[in-house]
Scaffold this motif. Sequence first.
Motif, PDB file in Angstrom:
ATOM      1  N   ARG A   1       1.123  -1.575   0.188  1.00 28.09           N
ATOM      2  CA  ARG A   1       0.147  -0.130   0.226  1.00 28.09           C
ATOM      3  C   ARG A   1       0.812   1.209  -0.342  1.00 28.09           C
ATOM      4  O   ARG A   1       2.502   0.818   0.176  1.00 28.09           O
ATOM      5  CB  ARG A   1      -0.670   0.420   1.107  1.00 28.09           C
ATOM      6  CG  ARG A   1      -0.182  -0.291   2.630  1.00 28.09           C
ATOM      7  CD  ARG A   1      -0.610  -0.464   3.207  1.00 28.09           C
ATOM      8  NE  ARG A   1      -0.177  -0.121   5.471  1.00 28.09           N
ATOM      9  CZ  ARG A   1       0.449  -1.125   5.515  1.00 28.09           C
ATOM     10  NH1 ARG A   1       0.183  -2.652   5.141  1.00 28.09           N
ATOM     11  NH2 ARG A   1       1.056  -1.189   6.502  1.00 28.09           N
ATOM     12  N   GLY A   2       0.184   2.196   0.584  1.00 24.66           N
ATOM     13  CA  GLY A   2       1.274   3.427  -0.114  1.00 24.66           C
ATOM     14  C   GLY A   2       2.496   3.854  -0.631  1.00 24.66           C
ATOM     15  O   GLY A   2       2.088   3.605  -1.625  1.00 24.66           O
ATOM     16  N   ILE A   3       2.774   4.522  -0.032  1.00 22.52           N
ATOM     17  CA  ILE A   3       4.208   5.242  -1.466  1.00 22.52           C
ATOM     18  C   ILE A   3       4.830   3.794  -2.100  1.00 22.52           C
ATOM     19  O   ILE A   3       5.002   3.742  -2.800  1.00 22.52           O
ATOM     20  CB  ILE A   3       4.939   5.701   0.204  1.00 22.52           C
ATOM     21  CG1 ILE A   3       4.726   6.928   0.388  1.00 22.52           C
ATOM     22  CG2 ILE A   3       6.433   5.936  -1.054  1.00 22.52           C
ATOM     23  CD1 ILE A   3       5.589   7.589   1.637  1.00 22.52           C
ATOM     24  N   GLY A   4       4.774   2.573  -1.370  1.00 24.40           N
ATOM     25  CA  GLY A   4       5.814   1.618  -2.069  1.00 24.40           C
ATOM     26  C   GLY A   4       4.828   1.302  -3.048  1.00 24.40           C
ATOM     27  O   GLY A   4       5.248   0.743  -4.407  1.00 24.40           O
TER      28      GLY A   4
ATOM     29  N   SER B   1       0.622 -10.017   1.038  1.00 23.36           N
ATOM     30  CA  SER B   1       0.673  -8.708   1.670  1.00 23.36           C
ATOM     31  C   SER B   1       0.896  -8.436   0.088  1.00 23.36           C
ATOM     32  O   SER B   1       0.450  -7.123  -0.506  1.00 23.36           O
ATOM     33  CB  SER B   1       1.645  -8.667   2.772  1.00 23.36           C
ATOM     34  OG  SER B   1       2.692  -8.314   1.744  1.00 23.36           O
ATOM     35  N   LEU B   2       1.323  -8.694  -0.718  1.00 27.22           N
ATOM     36  CA  LEU B   2       2.188  -8.829  -1.997  1.00 27.22           C
ATOM     37  C   LEU B   2       0.886  -8.753  -3.566  1.00 27.22           C
ATOM     38  O   LEU B   2       0.312  -8.275  -4.690  1.00 27.22           O
ATOM     39  CB  LEU B   2       3.422  -9.646  -2.663  1.00 27.22           C
ATOM     40  CG  LEU B   2       4.628  -9.313  -1.146  1.00 27.22           C
ATOM     41  CD1 LEU B   2       5.080 -10.117  -1.463  1.00 27.22           C
ATOM     42  CD2 LEU B   2       4.534  -8.168  -1.503  1.00 27.22           C
ATOM     43  N   ASP B   3      -0.223 -10.084  -3.153  1.00 24.98           N
ATOM     44  CA  ASP B   3      -1.266  -9.814  -4.355  1.00 24.98           C
ATOM     45  C   ASP B   3      -1.297  -9.060  -5.010  1.00 24.98           C
ATOM     46  O   ASP B   3      -1.389  -8.949  -6.376  1.00 24.98           O
ATOM     47  CB  ASP B   3      -1.563 -11.419  -3.602  1.00 24.98           C
ATOM     48  CG  ASP B   3      -1.842 -12.355  -3.695  1.00 24.98           C
ATOM     49  OD1 ASP B   3      -0.050 -12.719  -2.989  1.00 24.98           O
ATOM     50  OD2 ASP B   3      -1.768 -13.115  -2.062  1.00 24.98           O
ATOM     51  N   ALA B   4      -2.360  -7.841  -4.353  1.00 27.12           N
ATOM     52  CA  ALA B   4      -2.910  -7.105  -5.171  1.00 27.12           C
ATOM     53  C   ALA B   4      -2.127  -6.250  -6.023  1.00 27.12           C
ATOM     54  O   ALA B   4      -3.180  -6.453  -7.353  1.00 27.12           O
ATOM     55  CB  ALA B   4      -3.955  -6.023  -3.982  1.00 27.12           C
TER      56      ALA B   4
ATOM     57  N   VAL C   1      -0.046  -4.751 -11.600  1.00 25.71           N
ATOM     58  CA  VAL C   1       1.586  -5.096 -12.054  1.00 25.71           C
ATOM     59  C   VAL C   1       1.027  -5.472 -13.429  1.00 25.71           C
ATOM     60  O   VAL C   1       1.185  -5.097 -14.813  1.00 25.71           O
ATOM     61  CB  VAL C   1       2.602  -5.387 -11.322  1.00 25.71           C
ATOM     62  CG1 VAL C   1       3.964  -5.232 -12.525  1.00 25.71           C
ATOM     63  CG2 VAL C   1       2.760  -3.798 -10.240  1.00 25.71           C
ATOM     64  N   GLU C   2       0.220  -6.765 -13.547  1.00 26.52           N
ATOM     65  CA  GLU C   2       0.609  -8.056 -14.584  1.00 26.52           C
ATOM     66  C   GLU C   2      -0.607  -7.225 -14.944  1.00 26.52           C
ATOM     67  O   GLU C   2      -0.743  -7.034 -17.220  1.00 26.52           O
ATOM     68  CB  GLU C   2      -0.061  -8.696 -13.757  1.00 26.52           C
ATOM     69  CG  GLU C   2       1.417  -9.631 -13.455  1.00 26.52           C
ATOM     70  CD  GLU C   2       1.238 -11.059 -12.288  1.00 26.52           C
ATOM     71  OE1 GLU C   2       1.592 -11.772 -12.396  1.00 26.52           O
ATOM     72  OE2 GLU C   2      -0.131 -10.937 -12.239  1.00 26.52           O
ATOM     73  N   GLU C   3      -1.951  -6.360 -14.631  1.00 25.60           N
ATOM     74  CA  GLU C   3      -2.870  -5.633 -16.027  1.00 25.60           C
ATOM     75  C   GLU C   3      -2.184  -4.784 -16.351  1.00 25.60           C
ATOM     76  O   GLU C   3      -2.985  -4.098 -17.660  1.00 25.60           O
ATOM     77  CB  GLU C   3      -3.801  -4.845 -14.724  1.00 25.60           C
ATOM     78  CG  GLU C   3      -5.227  -6.024 -13.654  1.00 25.60           C
ATOM     79  CD  GLU C   3      -5.601  -5.874 -13.149  1.00 25.60           C
ATOM     80  OE1 GLU C   3      -6.442  -3.900 -12.907  1.00 25.60           O
ATOM     81  OE2 GLU C   3      -6.821  -6.378 -12.715  1.00 25.60           O
TER      82      GLU C   3
END
Length: 272
Positions: free
Chosen positions: A40-43, A65-68, A73-75
């Motif tokens: 989320r956020g800045i990252g 925590s990385l799935d979304a 990115v893949e989209e």
Amino acid sequence: MSTDGRQAVPQAAAQPAPQPADLQAFSLVGRTALVTGVSRGIGRAIAMGLAVAGADLVLAGRSGSLDATKEAVEELGRTATTIDVDLAHPEVIASGALDDQLPADVDILVNNAGVIHREEALTVDADSWNRVLDVNLTSLFFLTQRVAGPMVARGSGKVINVASLLSFEGGIGVSSYAASKHAVAGVTRALSNEWAPRGVQVNAIAPGYIVTDNTARLRTDPARATSIGDRIPAGRWGLPSDLVGAAVFLASSASDYVTGHVLLVDGGWSAR
């Protein structure tokens, strides 16, 4: 000396005609970026911005925590892989236990992951102090050490650390965070001095007051929120998206002669 005894004024050498800016220098097509703290956020904003600029992503953080961010990115048509790592345990990184998961062809490393602990200095205990330093500084250093090795070997690469306005100030009730972010600025300069001659640029971005989970407590305190907002010349708190341009610049060949720099993105706060 002129014929009348006056000192001749040196003439500037002829300069080539200005050329149009090469905006391709900002492209990240064909490059791979490893980013921490992307849930989320800045990252997440930086990861998405690098993907829009053309980079493929390696996302590092705790499992689940990385799935979304990976899907987002893949989209965009970029590839995204994940590395399961808890940055509260830097000894795992320092030991080399993650080396088999770290791609050797990472061109860009963005050390964004960070935590903050708000408490008066007189009552801070060792556990909370160590956790902030472990995530914000020690893991950052050893992950950079592992990822930058191949960069140095091939003579090219970009490291971007996320520092803070509190790399320059002390803040209130955030002694461990301020200490860690001062150190991030210092290690940025130290690594730049070692690696700039080898073709690797190391810089940092220092966000000001940004709307993230880390500042939620400040934003819900009417007095603090007002005092902070009134001091920002831009007239507003920053958004994670405000940091994307700086990240793309520092990740691209447009910044090849920029190194050891801590770039403030603070709406003018530090100019007051």
